[in-house]
Write a protein that holds these residues in place. Sequence first.
Motif, PDB file in Angstrom:
ATOM      1  N   LEU A  61       1.232  -1.263   0.084  1.00  0.00           N
ATOM      2  CA  LEU A  61      -0.430  -0.156   0.379  1.00  0.00           C
ATOM      3  C   LEU A  61       0.939   1.020   0.206  1.00  0.00           C
ATOM      4  CD1 LEU A  61      -2.485  -1.520   2.579  1.00  0.00           C
ATOM      5  CD2 LEU A  61      -3.517  -1.065   0.128  1.00  0.00           C
ATOM      6  N   LEU A  64       1.750   1.406  -3.453  1.00  0.00           N
ATOM      7  CA  LEU A  64       1.491   1.775  -4.790  1.00  0.00           C
ATOM      8  C   LEU A  64       0.333   3.358  -4.321  1.00  0.00           C
ATOM      9  CD1 LEU A  64      -1.212  -0.855  -4.590  1.00  0.00           C
ATOM     10  CD2 LEU A  64       0.271  -0.917  -5.889  1.00  0.00           C
ATOM     11  N   THR A  65       0.461   4.000  -3.075  1.00  0.00           N
ATOM     12  CA  THR A  65       0.892   5.246  -2.908  1.00  0.00           C
ATOM     13  C   THR A  65       1.348   6.255  -3.335  1.00  0.00           C
ATOM     14  OG1 THR A  65      -0.659   4.477  -0.937  1.00  0.00           O
ATOM     15  CG2 THR A  65      -0.083   7.284  -1.224  1.00  0.00           C
ATOM     16  N   ASP A  68       0.467   6.257  -7.236  1.00  0.00           N
ATOM     17  CA  ASP A  68      -0.862   7.458  -7.592  1.00  0.00           C
ATOM     18  C   ASP A  68      -0.229   9.030  -6.952  1.00  0.00           C
ATOM     19  OD1 ASP A  68      -2.560   5.317  -8.182  1.00  0.00           O
ATOM     20  OD2 ASP A  68      -2.840   5.181  -6.256  1.00  0.00           O
ATOM     21  N   ARG A 302     -11.690   5.376  -2.211  1.00  0.00           N
ATOM     22  CA  ARG A 302     -11.515   4.699  -2.595  1.00  0.00           C
ATOM     23  C   ARG A 302     -12.531   3.895  -4.164  1.00  0.00           C
ATOM     24  NH1 ARG A 302      -5.751   4.990  -4.329  1.00  0.00           N
ATOM     25  NH2 ARG A 302      -5.673   4.128  -6.637  1.00  0.00           N
ATOM     26  N   TRP A 349      -3.407   5.195   1.205  1.00  0.00           N
ATOM     27  CA  TRP A 349      -3.769   5.319  -0.338  1.00  0.00           C
ATOM     28  C   TRP A 349      -5.212   5.185  -0.642  1.00  0.00           C
ATOM     29  CZ3 TRP A 349      -6.780  -0.227  -1.676  1.00  0.00           C
ATOM     30  CH2 TRP A 349      -6.479  -0.088  -3.256  1.00  0.00           C
ATOM     31  N   SER A 352      -5.558   8.676  -1.843  1.00  0.00           N
ATOM     32  CA  SER A 352      -4.518   8.828  -3.330  1.00  0.00           C
ATOM     33  C   SER A 352      -5.502   8.881  -4.072  1.00  0.00           C
ATOM     34  CB  SER A 352      -3.090   8.495  -2.785  1.00  0.00           C
ATOM     35  OG  SER A 352      -3.390   5.979  -3.740  1.00  0.00           O
TER      36      SER A 352
END
Length: 391
Positions: A61, A64-65, A68, A302, A349, A352
């Motif tokens: 995570l 992945l953040t 983004d 999200r 996450w 973002s």
Amino acid sequence: MLLYVNIRLGFRPELNRTPDGVINQDVLHQLYFLKEELHKNQAGEQMQQLYPEGFLFIYSLYALTWYDLVKDLKYSSPYYKEAIQEMDWVVQRIESDEAKSIFSEAQEIEYGAFYTGWSNMVLGRKLLLQKPVDRSVENIRLFKLRCENIAGFIKDSETPFATSYANQAWPADMVICVTSLAMYNHLFEPKYQYATRQWIKKVQQRLDTVTGLIPHYVHAQTGYPEEGARGSSQSLINCFLPEIDSVFANNQFVRYKQFFLTRRLGLPGIREYPEGEFGVGDIDSGPVIWGIGGAASVVGLRVMSVHTESDVAVGLRNSIEGFGVGWTSGDQKKYLFGILPIADAFIGWANSGPAIKASMLPDWRRDFLIYSTLTSLVIYLLLYCMWRKNK
């Protein structure tokens, strides 16, 4: 407390416009908190003690953040360079023996659907972020190998859901795996369209009979539901389905809203169990309060931003700001006083995702203000009556 929450319901993230693009400063500050926790305080190892996949989850995570945050920035941006550096480091961590140690290698997909899905998600996002000339040959080889393993499983298996542990299969993990195939088709010459269609066809034959949604837990050999749809896994699934198949994703999202989106005191929330069904919290859901799932609502933010449900997304985001006690100090931002970094990773996450903007005075904020005012009046009257009686 009610005053504080009402103030936080008006929260707006700080957006910093630079020559290289727009940076969400709040997300950046969350990343800097996580960076220190992971590099200096061994947050990955600590979270593994609390959560079965805590090590892999928090690192994935975190990476992945970063993706983004910088994916729309110019390559010259210092934040882009920092993101690549951090994602490189995360790849090393999740490819380590320590990360793999809790997963059995001897499964239909090597190390299982959870490990393969999240590790390949990080690899794929990193490759998407880089110029082709800058991509690591080893990263490309490993990403392609895992995609081939995923596609091979879909072709040869009766069930669309590979196991994550021996004889244990959670469909959400396989959704992450199949998203790798969609990323492959963007990165290289498309080759997995048929495998994706084949997977969706098998999934549609094994939906939860009550909700029509992808189930939470299934029989390892047949893939048929053993536990129906739940908010925690549904939120995760609906984040990624649009990358796999937009038509199927929209159908699932409509049902997700129908069975799981609700309100409490005017504020939006995501139920852990479908409307009319009762259940308690567990390791997957996090705390379940008044039917609202902690993990389901955080990741649900999200989902709503991905599906452009802006008012609901902002309601969830700002509720998290208020009840999660979002706090910025210096260049770091944390929630719940930073005592559970994996929660910060999920919130970062979720925050973002695609940009969202609510109407000037959304109804959830107005309704909660009314409830807060009435509650405050009742408390005041009770205290006044007690004072009068004592006097």
